[in-house]
Write a protein that holds these residues in place. Structure first.
Motif, mmCIF file in Angstrom:
data_model
loop_
_atom_site.group_PDB
_atom_site.id
_atom_site.type_symbol
_atom_site.label_atom_id
_atom_site.label_comp_id
_atom_site.label_asym_id
_atom_site.label_seq_id
_atom_site.Cartn_x
_atom_site.Cartn_y
_atom_site.Cartn_z
ATOM 1 N N LEU A 97 0.941 -1.246 0.003
ATOM 2 C CA LEU A 97 0.060 0.093 -0.056
ATOM 3 C C LEU A 97 0.923 1.152 0.020
ATOM 4 O O LEU A 97 0.566 2.278 -0.639
ATOM 5 C CB LEU A 97 -1.107 0.123 1.207
ATOM 6 N N MET A 98 1.872 1.261 0.807
ATOM 7 C CA MET A 98 2.849 2.411 0.986
ATOM 8 C C MET A 98 3.396 2.729 -0.259
ATOM 9 O O MET A 98 3.280 3.849 -0.620
ATOM 10 C CB MET A 98 3.864 2.232 1.940
ATOM 11 N N MET A 99 3.940 1.651 -0.984
ATOM 12 C CA MET A 99 4.540 1.961 -2.466
ATOM 13 C C MET A 99 3.599 2.536 -3.486
ATOM 14 O O MET A 99 4.112 3.458 -4.227
ATOM 15 C CB MET A 99 5.256 0.636 -3.077
ATOM 16 N N GLU A 100 2.663 1.663 -3.434
ATOM 17 C CA GLU A 100 1.552 2.125 -4.481
ATOM 18 C C GLU A 100 0.950 3.646 -4.455
ATOM 19 O O GLU A 100 0.899 4.439 -5.313
ATOM 20 C CB GLU A 100 0.137 1.084 -4.331
ATOM 21 N N CYS A 101 0.780 4.023 -2.878
ATOM 22 C CA CYS A 101 -0.005 5.405 -2.716
ATOM 23 C C CYS A 101 1.057 6.324 -3.075
ATOM 24 O O CYS A 101 0.955 7.476 -3.751
ATOM 25 C CB CYS A 101 -0.349 5.335 -1.340
ATOM 26 N N ASN A 102 2.441 6.039 -2.672
ATOM 27 C CA ASN A 102 3.412 7.248 -2.780
ATOM 28 C C ASN A 102 3.671 7.282 -4.324
ATOM 29 O O ASN A 102 3.746 8.437 -4.868
ATOM 30 C CB ASN A 102 4.640 6.673 -2.035
ATOM 31 N N VAL A 103 3.780 6.280 -5.114
ATOM 32 C CA VAL A 103 4.165 6.359 -6.509
ATOM 33 C C VAL A 103 2.836 7.044 -7.138
ATOM 34 O O VAL A 103 2.996 7.936 -8.083
ATOM 35 C CB VAL A 103 4.690 5.131 -7.258
ATOM 36 N N ILE A 104 1.705 6.349 -7.147
ATOM 37 C CA ILE A 104 0.492 7.049 -7.859
ATOM 38 C C ILE A 104 0.077 8.414 -7.811
ATOM 39 O O ILE A 104 0.084 9.290 -8.429
ATOM 40 C CB ILE A 104 -0.510 6.072 -7.726
ATOM 41 N N LYS A 105 0.379 8.907 -6.266
ATOM 42 C CA LYS A 105 0.015 10.296 -5.807
ATOM 43 C C LYS A 105 1.139 11.239 -6.644
ATOM 44 O O LYS A 105 0.852 12.204 -7.056
ATOM 45 C CB LYS A 105 0.177 10.387 -4.604
ATOM 46 N N ALA A 106 2.339 10.801 -6.531
ATOM 47 C CA ALA A 106 3.381 11.449 -7.066
ATOM 48 C C ALA A 106 3.317 11.522 -8.576
ATOM 49 O O ALA A 106 3.470 12.889 -9.200
ATOM 50 C CB ALA A 106 4.823 10.989 -6.694
ATOM 51 N N ALA A 107 3.014 10.613 -9.146
ATOM 52 C CA ALA A 107 2.566 10.499 -10.744
ATOM 53 C C ALA A 107 1.437 11.779 -10.903
ATOM 54 O O ALA A 107 1.683 12.195 -11.886
ATOM 55 C CB ALA A 107 2.136 9.378 -11.038
ATOM 56 N N HIS A 108 0.525 11.841 -10.221
ATOM 57 C CA HIS A 108 -0.357 12.838 -10.552
ATOM 58 C C HIS A 108 -0.181 14.141 -10.047
ATOM 59 O O HIS A 108 -0.314 15.000 -10.872
ATOM 60 C CB HIS A 108 -1.629 12.465 -9.452
ATOM 61 N N ASP A 109 0.637 14.285 -8.906
ATOM 62 C CA ASP A 109 1.091 15.534 -8.554
ATOM 63 C C ASP A 109 2.061 16.107 -9.504
ATOM 64 O O ASP A 109 2.083 17.159 -9.799
ATOM 65 C CB ASP A 109 1.752 15.567 -7.140
ATOM 66 N N PHE A 110 2.963 15.130 -10.295
ATOM 67 C CA PHE A 110 3.970 15.815 -10.974
ATOM 68 C C PHE A 110 3.623 15.653 -12.711
ATOM 69 O O PHE A 110 4.326 15.676 -13.403
ATOM 70 C CB PHE A 110 5.328 15.090 -10.858
ATOM 71 N N LYS A 111 2.243 15.367 -12.890
ATOM 72 C CA LYS A 111 1.668 15.390 -14.136
ATOM 73 C C LYS A 111 2.553 14.355 -15.135
ATOM 74 O O LYS A 111 2.583 14.535 -16.355
ATOM 75 C CB LYS A 111 1.704 16.931 -14.762
ATOM 76 N N VAL A 112 2.683 13.005 -14.486
ATOM 77 C CA VAL A 112 3.224 11.998 -15.324
ATOM 78 C C VAL A 112 1.969 11.953 -16.705
ATOM 79 O O VAL A 112 0.818 12.008 -16.245
ATOM 80 C CB VAL A 112 3.273 11.041 -14.542
#
Length: 311
Positions: free
Chosen positions: A85-100
């Protein structure tokens, strides 16, 4: 994706991630990024955000995960749900925030109910109870899939998910405490042959049916979908063929050249009785597997002989 797009493969050293890297490079993608756990702790939100801010990846394959066989999943469900959960949440949220531009999340066929209708269609998700022995891992993967779905729904992020069947291939895990059934059987038969052991013990009754996909086929499907698929629903990846654990053991026994007996320990859990994916959606999108099971196992055994050294 363009050939010079900046592509981050999370979990690039693992079975799945390393295969995706191989496939990308084979297809001419030149700017593939990978970070080891020592270089980037995906469980740290601050570290992930710093990485995204510095490297600015355009495309992401989220293959990083804490994985293991039925035994270790059953013993450490808290670790499996928390770390994934921690890995998924961190990467997916960062992908959204940094407009991947696009993210592909890799789940697992264990997300489907234990007593699911067969073959398993994508729509059967959350239609029944999960297999208890790997429920923690399955719940984490369901959350990752749903995060991608909801970020697409609410924000329009191009996040997609795939659900591969049981995978095997180069860089597999052969540790008998944590491995899946295929590499565990290869190691057991090889060591029994080397040490002239009269029999090999196999967990359970041997009756459960499983589907197996070579990781090089899986990676090819992932890159194909990253290039061509932008839908809301997740996509199953598999072969559409199944084999019993007993039949698998006999096939591996033959490939390894072991001449002893099989002993099935029926006190050990079987797990889900049958797990065959419906892959009609993937086939209709234009992709089909290439590597047949016997050829794939021979390939993995040769890799094992050349690369694996037990402690």
């Amino acid at each position: 994706m363009n050939k010079d797009s900046k592509i981050y493969v999370a979990g690039h050293r693992g079975l799945v991630g390393s295969a995706i890297v191989r496939n990308l490079k084979y297809k001419g993608y030149k700017n593939v990024i990978g970070k080891s756990h020592r270089e980037l702790d995906l469980m740290s939100f601050e570290a992930v955000r710093e990485f995204f801010g510095n490297k600015k990846p355009e495309y992401i394959f989220l293959a990083a995960a804490k994985v293991g066989g039925i035994g270790v999943n059953d013993k450490a469900p808290a670790d499996f749900i928390y770390e994934n959960l921690m890995m998924e949440c961190n990467v997916i949220k960062a992908a959204h925030d940094f407009k991947v531009k696009k993210l592909l999340f890799l789940g697992s066929s264990c997300i489907y109910p234990k007593m699911c209708s067969q073959p398993i269609k994508e729509e059967y998700l959350l239609s029944g109870y999960l297999e208890p022995t790997n429920e923690g891992y399955a719940l984490a993967k369901i959350c990752g899939l749903k995060m991608c779905e909801f970020f697409k729904k609410q924000y329009g992020d191009n996040f997609i998910s795939v659900m591969p069947t049981n995978l095997y291939g180069p860089n597999d895990n052969f540790d008998l405490e944590t491995s899946h059934v295929m590499p565990a059987l290869i190691r057991k038969f090889h060591e029994a042959k080397t040490n002239n052991k009269p029999s090999v013990e196999i967990w359970g009754t041997g009756k459960p049916l499983r589907e197996f996909l070579h990781v090089d086929d899986m990676s090819d499907a992932c890159v194909y979908l990253m290039e061509k698929y932008n839908g809301h629903e997740h996509v199953n990846i598999g072969t559409g063929k199944e084999i019993s654990i007993k039949e698998l053991a006999l096939l591996i026994k033959s490939i390894v050249g072991y001449e002893g007996e099989l002993r099935f320990d029926e006190s050990k859990p079987d797990g889900t009785p049958r797990k065959l994916l419906d892959i009609s959606k993937l086939n209709n999108l234009g992709w089909k597997y290439k590597i047949e099971l016997e050829a794939g196992i021979k390939d993995l055994y040769n890799w094992f002989l050349q690369n694996y050294r037990s402690n």
